[in-house]
Enzyme design. Structure first.
Site, PDB file in Angstrom:
ATOM      1  N   ARG A 157      28.092  78.516 107.516  1.00 57.63           N
ATOM      2  CA  ARG A 157      26.660  78.681 107.348  1.00 57.63           C
ATOM      3  C   ARG A 157      26.113  79.733 108.315  1.00 57.63           C
ATOM      4  NH1 ARG A 157      24.040  75.188 109.289  1.00 57.63           N
ATOM      5  NH2 ARG A 157      25.624  73.908 110.324  1.00 57.63           N
ATOM      6  N   SER A 168      30.312  67.105 113.908  1.00 56.03           N
ATOM      7  CA  SER A 168      31.678  67.518 113.616  1.00 56.03           C
ATOM      8  C   SER A 168      32.626  67.098 114.732  1.00 56.03           C
ATOM      9  CB  SER A 168      31.733  69.041 113.447  1.00 56.03           C
ATOM     10  OG  SER A 168      33.033  69.477 113.177  1.00 56.03           O
ATOM     11  N   ARG A 186      37.894  74.575 103.643  1.00 51.16           N
ATOM     12  CA  ARG A 186      37.238  73.460 102.943  1.00 51.16           C
ATOM     13  C   ARG A 186      37.799  73.258 101.542  1.00 51.16           C
ATOM     14  NH1 ARG A 186      32.683  70.561 105.486  1.00 51.16           N
ATOM     15  NH2 ARG A 186      32.031  71.857 107.228  1.00 51.16           N
ATOM     16  N   LYS A 209      33.445  61.067 111.526  1.00 46.54           N
ATOM     17  CA  LYS A 209      32.519  60.539 110.512  1.00 46.54           C
ATOM     18  C   LYS A 209      33.202  60.326 109.161  1.00 46.54           C
ATOM     19  CE  LYS A 209      29.312  63.448 109.266  1.00 46.54           C
ATOM     20  NZ  LYS A 209      29.098  63.983 107.922  1.00 46.54           N
ATOM     21  N   THR A 210      33.907  61.332 108.686  1.00 43.45           N
ATOM     22  CA  THR A 210      34.562  61.229 107.381  1.00 43.45           C
ATOM     23  C   THR A 210      35.756  60.285 107.435  1.00 43.45           C
ATOM     24  OG1 THR A 210      33.855  63.447 106.746  1.00 43.45           O
ATOM     25  CG2 THR A 210      35.730  62.531 105.566  1.00 43.45           C
ATOM     26  N   HIS A 217      21.918  62.516 107.598  1.00 44.85           N
ATOM     27  CA  HIS A 217      23.159  63.285 107.630  1.00 44.85           C
ATOM     28  C   HIS A 217      24.255  62.323 108.085  1.00 44.85           C
ATOM     29  CE1 HIS A 217      25.633  66.867 109.316  1.00 44.85           C
ATOM     30  NE2 HIS A 217      25.891  66.679 108.048  1.00 44.85           N
ATOM     31  N   ASP A 262      28.476  62.503 103.270  1.00 47.08           N
ATOM     32  CA  ASP A 262      27.703  63.476 104.042  1.00 47.08           C
ATOM     33  C   ASP A 262      26.185  63.297 104.040  1.00 47.08           C
ATOM     34  OD1 ASP A 262      27.780  65.766 105.734  1.00 47.08           O
ATOM     35  OD2 ASP A 262      27.155  67.032 104.070  1.00 47.08           O
ATOM     36  N   LYS A 265      23.536  72.684 101.434  1.00 43.90           N
ATOM     37  CA  LYS A 265      22.698  72.413 102.599  1.00 43.90           C
ATOM     38  C   LYS A 265      21.253  72.841 102.374  1.00 43.90           C
ATOM     39  CE  LYS A 265      25.604  70.311 105.218  1.00 43.90           C
ATOM     40  NZ  LYS A 265      25.483  68.832 105.360  1.00 43.90           N
TER      41      LYS A 265
END
Length: 532
Positions: free
Chosen positions: A60, A239, A324, A243-244, A219, A258, A200
């Site tokens: 981004r 990050s 990704r 989390k994932t 988020h 997400d 996003k």
């Protein structure tokens, strides 16, 4: 090219787009793959995945993101965090982008964000690249045939990577722009092929719209107990905090990885797919995510691969460490069919403390939860960036500052109110270091983290004995089955307790310095939580 499924509202003139040579409406995945490959946008990988490199922009561009400063939003945007663009500059940018599209093909996808029907947002995405259409079909939610036939877009995204903005003419910082105009209900993206800007941009849009309806945009990842959507949990985290990984528990049902909303009736996923990092992806630890990199129509971004065999190199970060894969939720076997859950029983805030100060888990009051939510703490470690030689704190408010158009305390107060109203249990979980700071101590054992999370989610942790942490004032369990007692008291894990005290004082001071910006906007209860 394959005929599209249906052509509703196919006159782009409703969005002010005229002069394109051809517009392809709502092509399905095979047709989008065919178009992208025919146009040379990328090529076919093993299993039918689409392999693509995004060029200069492999992530981004937050410094190139703008919000149009109109009278409608003037008093509600967090301008310290959102660069303004004048309505006149936006109009000029839009006119120039549309002129640039004259004579070109575009790909149109009519999609929506929000699994809860009463809160969904219908979005038309007009892209110059066919594979961007494929990507956004995965990441947003796809209307069925009947819904598509009566689809009327509320917001429109126009994404034109081949167009370069002119800072003098358009008021931009560079040739790259992501500009949101809430009054015109239009988002413009140019000079970046990084597909994540599309998703996003929608998240930022929802982060502005939903608080006005009393809905908390988050988020976070989310899951629920099998057969019981009311036993749901959300996982906030920046990050590198897990989390994932931690939310993708095979013993629970994945709601999403997400972006979610929390209404009075429960939580709902904004998206219809996942956008997972692939660098160092382990097929044994995360087999289902690994499998998506070899799945038909998955979008694999910026992964180095063998030109002859097409084998992906999961360790090569020469293009970017931000490699990704994008895929629909139904690629994950334990994903929820509805993407809905009840009011969260548990709220997990994940942090990676490289200072070795925070305990592996702590119980938070609603005021403490707001404090840590507004702080959004994690840490960079030595070697992650040039010049970083010791742990450095990173504070990203609401665990996602780049996507927050309103002031942070708007989201913090919403969260605090919902926790207080619904009685959700809140936990701060440290997946960082223990026994010393990074370079001296060791990473928190994943086995212990999972045991603590299991105890929190099944309710057994609520019955444990707790002690008050002298540094942050939250409650820390004294003993938890399957977890060494010493691990629960970070000071005891250090060889030199005096050194721990000095490190703890240093971290507390960092928190206080960062939080000072919010003190004028918060109530006395949160101020008290801030000082422990």
């Amino acid at each position: 090219m394959t005929t599209p499924r249906v052509n509703p509202n196919k006159n782009l003139e409703d969005q002010g787009i005229t002069g394109v040579s051809k517009a392809y409406y709502n092509l399905l995945e095979p047709a989008l793959m065919e178009a992208a490959i025919t146009r040379g946008e990328g090529h076919l990988g093993l299993g039918g995945a689409f392999l693509v490199a995004t060029g200069e922009h492999t992530g981004r561009s937050p410094k190139d993101k703008f919000v149009v400063r109109s009278a409608q939003v003037e008093d509600t945007i967090w301008w310290d965090n959102n660069a303004p663009m004048s309505p006149e500059q936006f109009d000029q940018l839009e006119a120039d982008m549309l002129a640039h599209l004259n004579g070109r093909e575009v790909f149109v996808q009519d999609l929506f964000a929000g699994a809860a029907p009463e809160h969904r947002l219908d979005v038309r995405v007009v892209t110059e690249l066919a594979w961007h259409g494929l990507f956004i079909r995965h990441l947003l939610r796809r209307p069925d045939m009947d819904e598509l036939a009566r689809f009327v877009p509320e917001y429109t995204i126009i994404n034109c990577p081949s167009f370069k903005a002119d800072p003098a003419r358009h008021g931009s910082r560079s040739e790259t722009v992501i500009a949101l105009n809430f009054e015109k209900k239009r988002i413009l993206i140019c000079n970046t092929a990084y597909a994540g800007e599309n998703k996003k941009a929608v998240f930022t849009l929802l982060n502005y719209l939903l608080p006005g309806k009393g809905i908390m945009p988050m988020h976070c990842s989310a899951n629920h107990a099998p057969g019981n959507p009311d036993d749901s949990a959300v996982f906030f985290g920046l990050s590198g905090t897990g989390k994932t990984t931690l939310s993708a528990d095979p013993s629970r049902v994945l709601i999403g990885d997400d972006e979610h909303g929390w209404s009075d009736t429960g939580i709902f996923n904004f998206e219809g797919g996942c956008y997972a990092k692939t660098i160092n992806l382990d097929p044994d630890a995360e087999p289902e995510i690994y499998a998506t990199t070899h799945r038909f129509a998955s979008v694999v971004e910026n992964m180095v691969h063998d030109p002859a065999t097409l084998e992906l190199d999961f360790e090569d970060d020469s293009l970017t460490a931000n490699t990704r894969v994008a895929y629909p939720l139904d690629a994950i076997s334990n994903a929820s069919k509805t993407s809905l859950g009840g009011v969260p029983k548990n709220i997990i805030m994940l942090t990676c403390d490289a200072f070795g100060v925070l305990p592996p888990i702590a119980r938070l009051t609603s005021a403490q939860a707001m404090y840590h939510f507004l702080s959004g703490f994690t840490s960079k470690v030595a070697g992650t960036e040039q010049g970083v030689t010791e742990p450095q704190p990173t504070f990203s408010t609401c665990f996602g500052a780049p996507f927050m158009p309103r002031r942070p305390e708007v989201y913090g107060k919403l969260l605090q109110e919902k926790i207080a109203r619904f009685g959700s249990d809140c936990w701060l979980v440290n997946t960082g270091w223990t026994g010393g700071a990074y370079g001296t101590g060791s990473r928190m054992p994943i086995k212990a983290t999972r045991a603590l999370l299991t105890a929190a989610l099944d309710g057994s942790l609520k019955g444990a004995e707790f002690r008050r942490d002298p540094n942050f004032g939250f409650d820390v369990p004294v003993a938890v089955p399957g977890v060494p007692d010493v691990l629960l008291d970070p000071r005891q894990t250090w060889a030199d307790p005096v050194a721990y005290d000095a490190q703890a004082a240093k971290l507390v001071a960092m928190f206080a310095e960062n939080f000072a910006q919010y003190v004028p906007y918060i109530d006395d209860e949160v101020k008290q939580a801030a000082i422990g």
